[in-house]
Design a protein around this motif. Sequence first.
Motif, PDB file in Angstrom:
ATOM      1  N   CYS A   1      -1.846  10.837 -14.399  1.00  0.00           N
ATOM      2  CA  CYS A   1      -2.837  10.658 -13.344  1.00  0.00           C
ATOM      3  C   CYS A   1      -4.096  11.446 -13.699  1.00  0.00           C
ATOM      4  O   CYS A   1      -4.046  12.646 -13.957  1.00  0.00           O
TER       5      CYS A   1
ATOM      6  N   TYR B   1      -4.159   6.679  -2.708  1.00  0.00           N
ATOM      7  CA  TYR B   1      -3.097   5.703  -2.505  1.00  0.00           C
ATOM      8  C   TYR B   1      -3.280   4.563  -3.497  1.00  0.00           C
ATOM      9  O   TYR B   1      -4.358   4.380  -4.074  1.00  0.00           O
ATOM     10  N   ASN B   2      -2.221   3.816  -3.728  1.00  0.00           N
ATOM     11  CA  ASN B   2      -2.242   2.642  -4.605  1.00  0.00           C
ATOM     12  C   ASN B   2      -2.140   1.368  -3.780  1.00  0.00           C
ATOM     13  O   ASN B   2      -1.430   1.340  -2.772  1.00  0.00           O
TER      14      ASN B   2
ATOM     15  N   VAL C   1      -3.105  -3.761  -9.716  1.00  0.00           N
ATOM     16  CA  VAL C   1      -2.923  -2.516  -8.964  1.00  0.00           C
ATOM     17  C   VAL C   1      -4.232  -1.733  -8.994  1.00  0.00           C
ATOM     18  O   VAL C   1      -4.847  -1.586 -10.047  1.00  0.00           O
ATOM     19  N   LYS C   2      -4.652  -1.242  -7.838  1.00  0.00           N
ATOM     20  CA  LYS C   2      -5.804  -0.340  -7.768  1.00  0.00           C
ATOM     21  C   LYS C   2      -5.330   1.015  -7.280  1.00  0.00           C
ATOM     22  O   LYS C   2      -4.618   1.101  -6.278  1.00  0.00           O
ATOM     23  N   ASN C   3      -5.705   2.056  -8.002  1.00  0.00           N
ATOM     24  CA  ASN C   3      -5.451   3.390  -7.465  1.00  0.00           C
ATOM     25  C   ASN C   3      -6.744   3.901  -6.829  1.00  0.00           C
ATOM     26  O   ASN C   3      -7.771   4.025  -7.483  1.00  0.00           O
TER      27      ASN C   3
ATOM     28  N   CYS D   1       1.768   6.949  -6.676  1.00  0.00           N
ATOM     29  CA  CYS D   1       0.770   6.562  -7.679  1.00  0.00           C
ATOM     30  C   CYS D   1       1.477   6.197  -8.971  1.00  0.00           C
ATOM     31  O   CYS D   1       2.199   7.018  -9.549  1.00  0.00           O
TER      32      CYS D   1
ATOM     33  N   THR E   1       0.873  -1.169   0.000  1.00  0.00           N
ATOM     34  CA  THR E   1       0.000   0.000   0.000  1.00  0.00           C
ATOM     35  C   THR E   1       0.910   1.219   0.000  1.00  0.00           C
ATOM     36  O   THR E   1       1.739   1.370   0.897  1.00  0.00           O
TER      37      THR E   1
ATOM     38  N   LYS F   1       0.238   5.711 -11.852  1.00  0.00           N
ATOM     39  CA  LYS F   1      -0.245   6.524 -12.973  1.00  0.00           C
ATOM     40  C   LYS F   1       0.409   7.904 -12.961  1.00  0.00           C
ATOM     41  O   LYS F   1       0.748   8.452 -14.016  1.00  0.00           O
TER      42      LYS F   1
ATOM     43  N   CYS G   1      -8.362   6.703  -5.623  1.00  0.00           N
ATOM     44  CA  CYS G   1      -8.154   8.141  -5.788  1.00  0.00           C
ATOM     45  C   CYS G   1      -8.825   8.974  -4.702  1.00  0.00           C
ATOM     46  O   CYS G   1      -8.337  10.055  -4.370  1.00  0.00           O
TER      47      CYS G   1
END
Length: 796
Positions: A697, A724-725, A716-718, A689, A685, A691, A720
């Motif tokens: 981003c 956080y990623n 991977v999940k961002n 980011c 975590t 992206k 927003c």
Amino acid sequence: METEVLAPAGSIEGLKAALYAGADAVYTGGRMFGARAYANNLSDEELSECIDYCHLHNKKLYLTTNTLMKQSEIYQLADWLVPFYEQGLDAVIVQDFGAFAFLKREFPNLDLHASTQMSVHSVQSAALLEKLGASRVVPAREISLEEIAAIRQNTSLEIECFVHGALCYCYSGQCLMSSMIGGRSGNRGRCAQPCRLPYVYEGKEQFWLSPKDICTLQILPEILEAGVDSLKIEGRMKRTEYAAGVAAMYRKYVDLYRKKGKEGYHVEKKDIQDLMDLYNRGGFSTGYYQRYHGVSMMSMKRQNHYGTEGAMLMEQRKGGQLTFKALENLQKGDMLESATVAEDVKKGRIFSMKVRDAGRLQKGGIWNRTYNAKLMEGLKEKYIGKILYEKIKGKLMIFKGKPVILTVTYDGPEGRITASQSGSIVQAAQKQPIAEERVRKQMMRTGNSPYLFEHLQVVMDEDCFLPMQSFNELRRGALEALQEKQLQAYQRKSDKSGKTGENSPEMEKVEAEKSANDGKQEKKAKLSVSIERADLFEEMLQIEGVKRIYLDSKCFLDFRMCEQIPSMAQRCQGQKKELWYIFPSLFRTKDQELWDQQMKQYMTCFDGMMVKNPEQIAYLEQIGYDGTWAADYNVYAYNKEAKAFLRNLGCSFFVCPAELTFKELKERDCDGDEMLVYGRIPVMTSTQCLKKSAGHCQKTPDLFKVRDRKGKEFPVKNCCSYCYNVIYNSVPVSLHGWSEEVRKCSPASVRLAFTTESNKEAAAVAKRFVKEYLWGEELGEPGYEFTRGHYKRGVE
């Protein structure tokens, strides 16, 4: 307290060099429980020597016991620490909640420092740890100067912050990547640093997860004004010259700030250059103190020591002969990458070197100087092997017919200490009487003792005699007596209660609760599911056998979805299912403010709250939440002491840690807890980011992948809304076919965690586990790639 320069010490030599260079304190590991298992940690004898050495020079030593401790280990901690505690060990640095509670009980006078591995991000968790007995907090490396200032204003804790050295990509204490990939757990001091490896993202291979090292000299006044008490230098596994050189540099600039203030503070360019030569990854950043994240903090072109730009390749000839142009003054012994410079070379000069296995190299390419021989030799000469001395005064009385007497006095920060030693009877001289100057010269030779005479008064009769050996013995005895008195000020008796095991009051309470629940627990564990997309709710609601649904905070990254919560709760109630909420992975001040605005109003809709870090425990207490809450697996209840500690704070049950084997879980005791039997483990975590690092981003939640050098893809999940990623393991943990092994651990519930699965995939997995775990059906292989996690292999 005055600002402390805190240096790493991986050896006795390194410890002494760092202190000689100006460090006020050192942190080091012993043979057990340190978060750098592969460092050259001190033996018990060496650690004892180092504690006394620090105290004789009015320095401090903090011992790293900052790993998670298994049930079979935690009670070894007290017996190991007793001699060091009695000797005057200044503090221990702790990650494990069980170790924290255990040490506070067994050694109530020992200062406990909450490690950065505890993931303290805000005032709430810092204040909670202060209330529970911490004297110092080492907050997450990611927190800002503003957040540090808030901790300073709202607690009386000492604050220790990293100011120089390596950064982790993941929040410390929240990384399971090394553990899940290779079985080397960062929580157990054995991180293999997979973040420093290349990954492919959007078709480009780079070191996407490798941050630059930090150097905060330029913003040191701002850090000090925010309220930081201790400036921590990372690097227990780096060479001695590094620890000494960096400590000396921060000593210089702390003293400059004290003397001239912010207005007169200026950092010399050469000092930054020297720090670059010592170690850096792709240059320096000032870390997270003044920014949240960004590509300028990342070293995506190079993950190891960058050094400085030393030479440009001009020509390559056969046989590995290369021609360069020097971009800075080079000295004999310097290294350009892996090639050693054979002579001094002035900046701008063209020179040649033969390089083994040169291969085909690009003309115009920059070769970095990765070893500065002159700098390293200078540091070695200046700091390594040097002896610190404390100034003392003495009075030597030599009178015929009486014992010779030496009185020595040391004026230390805690006051004056005096010791006297008497020796042989002074004789009348038969031939050559002793001369005052000769006696003085002999007595001033304090050798390897920690003392140096600043002034020595000699009062003596004429025509007297005593052998020089008698004066040597007198001096040695007086200095040993002074040393013993000085160390006595630090020594203490053990405060061990004698109730170190399961007989402690906390453990008795846990065992009593367990006994009261015996016979009430169902033979088969209930089935829970957690979902990270709200559209999965309907699918899970309809599956017979699912008794609890967790809505992860990621379901509500679009806050308009929050309006559906009352309806979801009503529908669960109608189906006799529990509805729980899982907090975000991070819960910093801005996250709390956002949560208050969007989610707080819906808390009463849920049957319980699942917390993921200390912030959320403190937050629930702060707002007076009187409902049920539980601790997710990344809160790390590794042992019974940790469980008792968190139960005393109000925790109703725990999700079992993801790094323990079945055997270790049984030793820890899983009665009443929940066990993860399916799901992709979040392995990192990060506030960084991907992206944003890639330059596009859009502040829109997304699911994408990075690929490692072996071709494994990590989702991977961002997130927003909270910025956080989350990086997930390449495959899910799946304990299909192991229902009997799980049952023997006696969990009250088992959990399926759905993260990246489609609705169809999630439904199929859930129905499969219902058939096997609830109905006892024997099924074949599931048809998806999986890992068994650590339930059999474990971690060291």
